[in-house]
Design an enzyme around this catalytic site. Structure first.
Site, mmCIF file in Angstrom:
data_model
loop_
_atom_site.group_PDB
_atom_site.id
_atom_site.type_symbol
_atom_site.label_atom_id
_atom_site.label_comp_id
_atom_site.label_asym_id
_atom_site.label_seq_id
_atom_site.Cartn_x
_atom_site.Cartn_y
_atom_site.Cartn_z
ATOM 1 N N GLY A 1 -57.921 23.487 -60.758
ATOM 2 C CA GLY A 1 -58.161 23.648 -62.185
ATOM 3 C C GLY A 1 -57.658 22.458 -62.995
ATOM 4 O O GLY A 1 -56.641 21.847 -62.654
ATOM 5 N N GLU A 2 -58.371 22.160 -64.077
ATOM 6 C CA GLU A 2 -57.911 21.116 -65.000
ATOM 7 C C GLU A 2 -56.647 21.539 -65.742
ATOM 8 O O GLU A 2 -55.996 20.723 -66.375
ATOM 9 C CB GLU A 2 -59.015 20.790 -66.017
ATOM 10 C CG GLU A 2 -60.174 20.036 -65.416
ATOM 11 C CD GLU A 2 -61.231 19.675 -66.446
ATOM 12 O OE1 GLU A 2 -61.035 19.973 -67.650
ATOM 13 O OE2 GLU A 2 -62.254 19.116 -66.045
ATOM 14 N N HIS B 1 -57.781 31.475 -62.078
ATOM 15 C CA HIS B 1 -57.953 31.395 -60.617
ATOM 16 C C HIS B 1 -59.351 31.879 -60.217
ATOM 17 O O HIS B 1 -60.013 31.278 -59.365
ATOM 18 C CB HIS B 1 -56.934 32.285 -59.908
ATOM 19 C CG HIS B 1 -55.495 31.923 -60.153
ATOM 20 N ND1 HIS B 1 -54.648 32.733 -60.861
ATOM 21 C CD2 HIS B 1 -54.768 30.852 -59.763
ATOM 22 C CE1 HIS B 1 -53.445 32.179 -60.903
ATOM 23 N NE2 HIS B 1 -53.485 31.042 -60.251
HETATM 24 P P1 AMP Z 1 -51.386 28.188 -59.441
HETATM 25 O O1 AMP Z 1 -51.528 29.548 -58.856
HETATM 26 O O2 AMP Z 1 -50.718 28.161 -60.767
HETATM 27 O O3 AMP Z 1 -50.815 27.174 -58.467
HETATM 28 O O4 AMP Z 1 -52.863 27.683 -59.722
HETATM 29 C C1 AMP Z 1 -53.818 27.618 -58.703
HETATM 30 C C2 AMP Z 1 -55.029 26.867 -59.202
HETATM 31 O O5 AMP Z 1 -55.575 27.553 -60.336
HETATM 32 C C3 AMP Z 1 -54.690 25.451 -59.671
HETATM 33 O O6 AMP Z 1 -55.726 24.561 -59.246
HETATM 34 C C4 AMP Z 1 -54.661 25.585 -61.165
HETATM 35 O O7 AMP Z 1 -54.955 24.396 -61.855
HETATM 36 C C5 AMP Z 1 -55.733 26.641 -61.388
HETATM 37 N N1 AMP Z 1 -55.542 27.300 -62.684
HETATM 38 C C6 AMP Z 1 -54.422 27.927 -63.133
HETATM 39 N N2 AMP Z 1 -54.593 28.372 -64.393
HETATM 40 C C7 AMP Z 1 -55.839 28.024 -64.762
HETATM 41 C C8 AMP Z 1 -56.615 28.179 -65.960
HETATM 42 N N3 AMP Z 1 -56.122 28.782 -67.041
HETATM 43 N N4 AMP Z 1 -57.877 27.676 -65.979
HETATM 44 C C9 AMP Z 1 -58.382 27.046 -64.894
HETATM 45 N N5 AMP Z 1 -57.707 26.858 -63.735
HETATM 46 C C10 AMP Z 1 -56.460 27.325 -63.665
#
Ligand code: AMP
Length: 283
Positions: free
Chosen positions: A147-148, A37
């Protein structure tokens, strides 16, 4: 740094920033922040003058029996991390603030939302598209960062922005991993010690496909089978899917083209993990 829980306060704060001619960035999250994040936040800081982060565990993207109630939350820690990054605004709405009790209009992700994660989690991407569309409408950022790690989500959101003519630029950021290759995820907190050790199997499967492709193997089915065998060798992991797909359509490909995406999902005990990697064919 300001923390607000209402849409109206977000609108006021962003309006003030816009009046100062600031470029606005939004980083949507579900909290329990980690370096993945924070990499999005840092990318946003490099590209915009006013950084808004939303922390919202969105109930509509969780299916019945999924982990909505138990999803890890630590708002105090999240706030500390975001303050240290120089974030301007943190939006922490309740579900009741986000959704009217009789809200029925949603954003349909179309066929891309039926594949892979969508097949295992029916309705998931409708929930994602709806909440992201709402967040984009509330904040009205110039740029939004994703994020990818959630590759299918990224592809679908880019499509949504294009197909609905939303006035925002979607920026994507690479996957941040632990030193042993496991992609950072808030859900990694669920893993037992043994499951955590076994969880590197997703990365190992992706690397197996990558190595074969670099060595000249171009058959997508061959690469996918090698990934499946890798997962099958790990007794604590149960495969949901492993495939090498077209990075734009997420559909099947026969032979590796300029670039393709290897995608994998597996369960370690009751924890579901996903990962992916760009795959390029070697000479
Ligand atoms: P989330 O809180 O899981 O909904 O993620 C929020 C954002 O963080 C989303 O765009 C995810 O793709 C990104 N994200 C989560 N984990 C990672 C990671 N390990 N590397 C890069 N981006 C991430």
């Amino acid at each position: 740094m300001e923390r607000v829980a209402s849409k109206e306060e977000v609108r006021q704060a962003v309006l003030a920033a816009r009046r100062e001619d600031k470029r606005i960035a939004l980083v949507p999250t579900m909290g329990m922040l980690h370096e993945g994040h924070l990499s999005l936040v840092r990318a946003a800081c490099g590209r915009a003058d006013y950084i808004a982060v939303s922390i919202f565990v969105n109930p509509t993207q969780f299916g019945p029996g999924e982990d909505f109630e138990t999803y890890p939350r630590d708002l105090e820690r999240d706030m500390e991390l975001l303050r240290a990054e120089g974030v301007d605004l943190v939006f922490t709405p309740t579900p009741a603030e986000m959704y009217a009790g009789d809200a029925h209009v949603t954003v349909a992700p179309g066929p891309l939302g039926e594949l892979w994660e969508g097949a295992v989690r029916p309705g998931h991407f409708a929930g994602v598209c709806t909440v992201v569309c709402k967040l984009l409408n509330i904040v009205q950022p110039n740029l939004a960062f994703f994020g990818e790690k959630d590759f299918q989500q990224l592809v679908i959101i880019k499509r949504m922005v294009r197909d609905l003519d939303l006035s925002v630029r979607v920026e994507s950021c690479p996957i941040i991993r632990e030193p042993d290759g496991l992609a950072l995820s808030s859900r990694n907190a669920y893993l037992s010690v043994d499951e955590r050790r076994a969880a590197t199997v997703l990365y190992r499967a992706l690397r197996t496909a990558e190595t074969l492709a670099l060595g000249g193997e171009s058959g997508a089915a061959v690469l996918a089978e090698a990934m499946r065998e890798c997962i099958a060798d790990e007794p604590l992991a149960a495969l949901d899917y492993a495939a090498v797909v077209d990075p734009a359509t997420l559909g099947p490909i026969g032979a590796l083209d300029a670039s393709a995406r290897a995608i994998v999902a597996a369960r370690l005990g009751s924890t579901r993990l996903i990962d992916n990697m760009q795959i390029t064919r070697g000479a």
